[in-house]
Design a protein around this motif. Structure first.
Motif, PDB file in Angstrom:
ATOM      1  N   ILE A 113       0.851  -1.203   0.000  1.00 17.01           N
ATOM      2  CA  ILE A 113       0.000   0.000   0.000  1.00 17.01           C
ATOM      3  C   ILE A 113       0.884   1.251   0.000  1.00 17.01           C
ATOM      4  CG2 ILE A 113      -1.710   1.351   1.280  1.00 17.01           C
ATOM      5  CD1 ILE A 113      -2.981  -1.110   0.163  1.00 17.01           C
ATOM      6  N   TRP A 114       1.939   1.236   0.797  1.00 18.79           N
ATOM      7  CA  TRP A 114       2.837   2.394   0.845  1.00 18.79           C
ATOM      8  C   TRP A 114       3.506   2.642  -0.503  1.00 18.79           C
ATOM      9  CZ3 TRP A 114       2.908   6.475   3.646  1.00 18.79           C
ATOM     10  CH2 TRP A 114       2.464   6.427   4.972  1.00 18.79           C
ATOM     11  N   VAL A 115       3.958   1.580  -1.146  1.00 19.10           N
ATOM     12  CA  VAL A 115       4.584   1.739  -2.467  1.00 19.10           C
ATOM     13  C   VAL A 115       3.572   2.348  -3.434  1.00 19.10           C
ATOM     14  CG1 VAL A 115       5.510   0.477  -4.453  1.00 19.10           C
ATOM     15  CG2 VAL A 115       6.265  -0.108  -2.131  1.00 19.10           C
ATOM     16  N   ALA A 116       2.338   1.853  -3.394  1.00 18.49           N
ATOM     17  CA  ALA A 116       1.304   2.374  -4.299  1.00 18.49           C
ATOM     18  C   ALA A 116       1.046   3.851  -4.049  1.00 18.49           C
ATOM     19  CB  ALA A 116       0.014   1.567  -4.121  1.00 18.49           C
ATOM     20  N   VAL A 117       0.940   4.231  -2.797  1.00 13.56           N
ATOM     21  CA  VAL A 117       0.603   5.627  -2.494  1.00 13.56           C
ATOM     22  C   VAL A 117       1.775   6.550  -2.837  1.00 13.56           C
ATOM     23  CG1 VAL A 117       1.291   5.879  -0.060  1.00 13.56           C
ATOM     24  CG2 VAL A 117      -0.762   6.986  -0.870  1.00 13.56           C
TER      25      VAL A 117
ATOM     26  N   GLY B 225      -1.597  12.177 -10.757  1.00 12.16           N
ATOM     27  CA  GLY B 225      -1.583  11.148  -9.726  1.00 12.16           C
ATOM     28  C   GLY B 225      -2.861  11.130  -8.908  1.00 12.16           C
ATOM     29  N   VAL B 226      -2.973  12.096  -7.999  1.00 12.73           N
ATOM     30  CA  VAL B 226      -4.087  12.113  -7.046  1.00 12.73           C
ATOM     31  C   VAL B 226      -5.433  12.197  -7.762  1.00 12.73           C
ATOM     32  CG1 VAL B 226      -5.138  13.411  -5.148  1.00 12.73           C
ATOM     33  CG2 VAL B 226      -2.649  13.151  -5.248  1.00 12.73           C
ATOM     34  N   GLN B 227      -5.546  13.143  -8.689  1.00 14.20           N
ATOM     35  CA  GLN B 227      -6.836  13.317  -9.373  1.00 14.20           C
ATOM     36  C   GLN B 227      -7.189  12.082 -10.193  1.00 14.20           C
ATOM     37  OE1 GLN B 227      -7.579  17.046 -11.508  1.00 14.20           O
ATOM     38  NE2 GLN B 227      -8.486  15.851 -13.159  1.00 14.20           N
ATOM     39  N   ARG B 228      -6.210  11.546 -10.900  1.00 16.02           N
ATOM     40  CA  ARG B 228      -6.488  10.410 -11.784  1.00 16.02           C
ATOM     41  C   ARG B 228      -6.996   9.202 -10.995  1.00 16.02           C
ATOM     42  NH1 ARG B 228      -2.050   9.126 -16.149  1.00 16.02           N
ATOM     43  NH2 ARG B 228      -2.869  11.101 -16.929  1.00 16.02           N
ATOM     44  N   ILE B 229      -6.372   8.930  -9.876  1.00 11.94           N
ATOM     45  CA  ILE B 229      -6.810   7.796  -9.055  1.00 11.94           C
ATOM     46  C   ILE B 229      -8.221   8.015  -8.530  1.00 11.94           C
ATOM     47  CG2 ILE B 229      -6.404   6.657  -6.826  1.00 11.94           C
ATOM     48  CD1 ILE B 229      -4.602   5.629  -9.008  1.00 11.94           C
TER      49      ILE B 229
END
Lengths: 534, 55
Positions: A170-174, A185-189
Motif C-alpha cells: 500500500i505504501w509503495v502504491a501511495v 496522480g491524485v486526481q487520476r486515481i
C-alpha cells in the motif's frame, strides 16, 4: 504567473493544478468519503436516536461542517499554499509564526497516515480472505489471534508478515501516485476509484436490501428516539461525526483548494462535496443495517442485542461473520472490503498530499522528491509501529488522540486565529463571494468564527478531562502517556521545529488575489518585495 | 418496516440526497462566475511543475 494586477512576473513558477472543477470535486469527495463513512456513521446514528439523529446531524452539517469547509477553501485558495504556507500568509507580517499551526496540521496528517495505511492493508487482506472465507467461524479470534497476533500493550518488534507485506505494498502504491503529482496522480486515481467505489457499494447495498431480516435492521436504524435529542451527548456525537467525516480542519481542504485556479468557483462545489459525503453516509447506513438485520435474523436475536456495530469490530469481526452465513457471501465480502480499501486509499492520498505539499514548499522539493522522501520515512515508521503484535492497540490509542485532541484543537485554533485574533473573517468572506456562485452572508462568519470554535472547544475540553480522569480502554497509564499524549507532544514540538527552519525560498512577498474592496482590511499586511513580486 | 421508520428513511434520503442533487444542478447551471475581478490569470504548465512561490 501574475500579480494581483494581472501582469506576468518573470522567474515565478506555476503551481500544480487540478485539470478542472470536476477533477477537484471528485478528489475532494474521495478525501471526505473514507472509512468513517462506512464503519462509523451507521453505528453512531443508531446509538444516538436512530431516525431522530437526522436532526442534529443536519444541523451540524449546516452550522459547522459546511462553514468550516468553506473556511478551509477560503484560506487555501486565497493564500495559495500548503497549510504552513497558507497560515504564514494569513498571519502576515506580524504573525508569520502562524505557520506553526500549518505544521501542526501537517504532523496530524503524517501520523494519521501511519495507521490509516494499516487499516487499508487489513481491508486489502480481507478482500483476499473473502474468496475462501478464511476467517472461519470465530471471526474475532481470527482477527485478534491468527491475523494480527495481538499481544499486551507495549512496544513490540515482533512483526506480523500478514500485515507487513500488504502494508508495504500500500505504501509503495501511495508513493507512486503522489510522485505523479496532483493532476496525473491524485486526481487520476480519484477519477477511477470514486465511481468504482460508488458502483461497488451501491451493489452491496442493493444486495443487502433483499436479505432476510433487512427490514428489521432498517427499523432499528431509522425508528426515531426523540428523547435522545434532549441529551447533549447526542448533539456532540452529531458534530463529531460531521467534523471527522468531512476532512476539515487538518490541512486537507486547505491544500486541495490551493491547487485550484484562481478564477474558480469555491462554495457551490463545496456544497456538492459536503452533500455527497453525507449521501454516502446515508447509503452506508442503509447497507450496513440491512446486513446487520440479516445477521440478527440468522442468530434469532434482536438487532439491539448485537455487538460490534462500529469501527474495527464491525468491519473485521461482525461483517466477516455475516459474509460467512450469507448466500453468495464471498462476492459480498469482496464488494465490502474492496469498497473499504478504495474509500480508504483515496482518503489516504489526501492526507499524505498535505504532508507532501508542506515539505515541497518549505524545502523546495518537487512532488516526486517529496513523495519519495516523506513516503519512505512514513513507511518505515508505519511498519515499525503498526505491523507488529502491538499494532492494533497502538493504532487505537494514536487514532483517539490524533482525532479527538489533535484535529479538534487544530480546528479551534484556526477559527480563533482567523476570526478573533487576525480578524480576517470579512476578508475571507469577500474572497469566497468574489469567486463563487453561491454567496455566503454574515451568518457564515458567525458559524465558522463563533459557533464552531465554541462547540469544538467544548468537545476538546470535555474529551481532555475524560481522558485524564478515566484513561482510555483500560490501557496502562504509562502507555497512554507515551502513545496518546506523546503523540500530541510530537505534533506540537515538530510544529515549532519545522517553523524555525529556514525556507528554501521565501513564501512572503505575496499579494492575495482578488484585492480587497476599498475600506477592507489590508490583506497583504507584511508583504515584502521578495519572492518575485515586481 | 414500520411506517415511522419508512418515513424517516425517506426523509433522510430526500434531505441529504436532495441536497446533493440540488447542489449539482445549481453547479451545472452556473459552473462559475463570469464577472471576476481583474487579474487572477494563472500561468499553469501541464505535468509536474515546481511549486509556485508567488503570484
Amino acid at each position: 504567473m501574475s500579480t494581483s494586477a494581472g501582469e506576468h512576473v518573470a522567474g515565478a513558477q506555476p503551481r500544480e493544478q487540478w485539470t478542472g472543477q470536476v477533477g477537484f470535486i471528485l478528489a475532494a469527495i474521495g478525501s471526505a468519503v473514507g472509512l468513517g463513512n462506512i464503519w462509523r456513521f451507521p453505528g453512531v446514528a443508531y446509538e444516538n436516536g436512530g431516525g431522530a439523529f437526522l436532526i442534529p446531524y443536519l444541523v451540524a452539517l449546516v452550522t459547522a461542517g459546511i462553514p468550516i469547509l468553506f473556511l478551509d477553501y477560503a484560506i487555501g485558495h486565497r493564500f495559495r499554499g500548503s497549510a504552513p504556507t497558507a497560515f504564514r500568509r494569513l498571519g502576515g507580517g506580524r504573525m508569520k509564526w502562524l505557520e506553526s499551526l500549518g505544521w501542526f496540521q501537517v504532523m496530524i496528517c503524517f501520523v494519521i497516515a501511519l495507521y490509516y495505511t494499516v487499516v487499508i492493508a487489513w481491508a486489502a487482506s480481507y478482500f483476499v480472505f473473502s474468496f475462501d472465507l478464511r476467517w472461519g467461524d470465530d471471526t474475532a479470534g481470527f482477527l485478534v489471534g491468527d491475523y494480527l497476533q495481538v499481544s499486551d500493550p507495549g512496544l513490540s518488534f515482533t512483526f506480523v508478515p500478514a500485515v507487513l507485506i500488504p502494508l508495504v505494498l500500500i505504501w509503495v502504491a501511495v508513493i507512486v501516485v503522489l510522485a505523479f503529482g496532483v493532476a496525473r496522480g491524485v486526481q487520476r486515481i480519484n477519477v477511477i476509484f470514486l465511481p468504482l467505489l460508488v458502483v461497488a457499494f451501491a451493489a452491496l447495498v442493493i444486495r443487502s436490501l433483499f436479505l432476510d431480516g433487512a427490514a428489521d435492521g432498517l427499523n432499528a436504524l431509522f425508528t426515531p428516539d426523540f428523547a435522545a435529542l434532549a441529551d447533549p451527548n447526542v448533539w456532540i456525537a452529531a458534530y463529531s461525526q460531521i467534523f471527522f467525516s468531512l476532512s476539515i480542519a487538518f490541512g486537507i481542504m486547505i491544500t486541495y483548494a490551493s491547487y485550484r485556479r484562481r478564477r474558480s468557483n469555491l462554495t457551490t462545489p463545496g456544497l456538492v462535496v459536503a452533500f455527497a459525503n453525507s449521501s454516502f453516509e446515508i447509503l452506508a447506513g442503509i447497507g450496513v443495517f440491512a446486513t446487520l438485520g440479516f445477521f440478527a435474523f440468522q442468530q434469532g436475536v434482536d438487532v439491539a442485542e448485537l455487538e460490534g456495530l462500529t469501527g474495527v469490530g464491525l468491519s473485521f469481526i461482525t461483517f466477516p461473520a455475516i459474509v460467512s452465513q450469507m448466500p453468495g457471501g464471498p462476492i459480498f465480502g469482496i464488494l465490502f472490503f474492496g469498497s473499504l480499501a478504495m474509500a480508504g486509499f483515496t482518503s489516504l492520498l489526501s492526507v499524505l498530499q498535505v504532508v507532501s505539499a508542506g515539505f515541497q514548499e518549505k524545502f523546495g522539493l518537487s512532488p516526486r522528491q517529496a513523495a519519495i522522501r516523506v513516503g519512505l520515512v512514513a513507511m518505515v515508521l508505519s511498519v515499525l509501529l503498526f505491523s507488529t503484535t502491538t499494532g492494533l492497540i497502538a493504532l487505537d490509542t494514536v487514532d483517539n488522540w490524533a482525532n479527538n485532541i489533535g484535529i479538534v484543537a487544530s480546528a479551534v485554533l484556526a477559527g480563533v486565529f482567523a476570526f478573533w485574533v487576525l480578524r480576517k473573517g470579512s476578508e475571507l468572506r469577500s474572497h469566497l463571494n468574489a469567486v463563487s456562485t453561491f454567496r455566503v452572508g454574515g451568518i457564515w462568519t458567525v458559524l465558522a468564527g463563533v459557533l464552531a470554535p465554541i462547540v469544538l472547544g467544548y468537545m476538546l475540553v470535555s474529551r481532555i478531562v475524560t481522558l485524564i480522569v478515566d484513561g482510555y480502554e483500560g490501557y496502562p497509564s504509562w502507555y497512554l502517556a507515551l502513545m496518546g499524549w506523546g503523540t500530541v507532544l510530537v505534533f506540537v514540538l515538530a510544529a515549532f521545529v519545522l517553523t524555525a527552519i529556514r525556507w528554501r525560498r521565501s513564501p512572503d512577498g505575496f499579494r492575495p488575489w482578488p484585492a480587497l474592496p476599498e475600506g477592507g482590511s489590508r490583506a497583504d499586511a507584511g508583504a515584502s518585495t521578495e519572492g518575485g513580486r515586481s | 418496516m414500520t411506517a415511522t421508520a419508512v418515513f424517516f428513511l425517506v426523509l433522510a434520503v430526500a434531505l441529504v440526497w436532495g441536497g446533493l442533487i440540488a447542489s449539482v444542478v445549481g453547479l451545472s447551471r452556473r459552473p462559475g462566475r463570469l464577472d471576476f475581478p481583474p487579474g487572477g490569470e494563472d500561468d499553469h504548465r501541464e505535468d509536474v511543475a515546481p511549486v509556485e512561490r508567488d503570484t
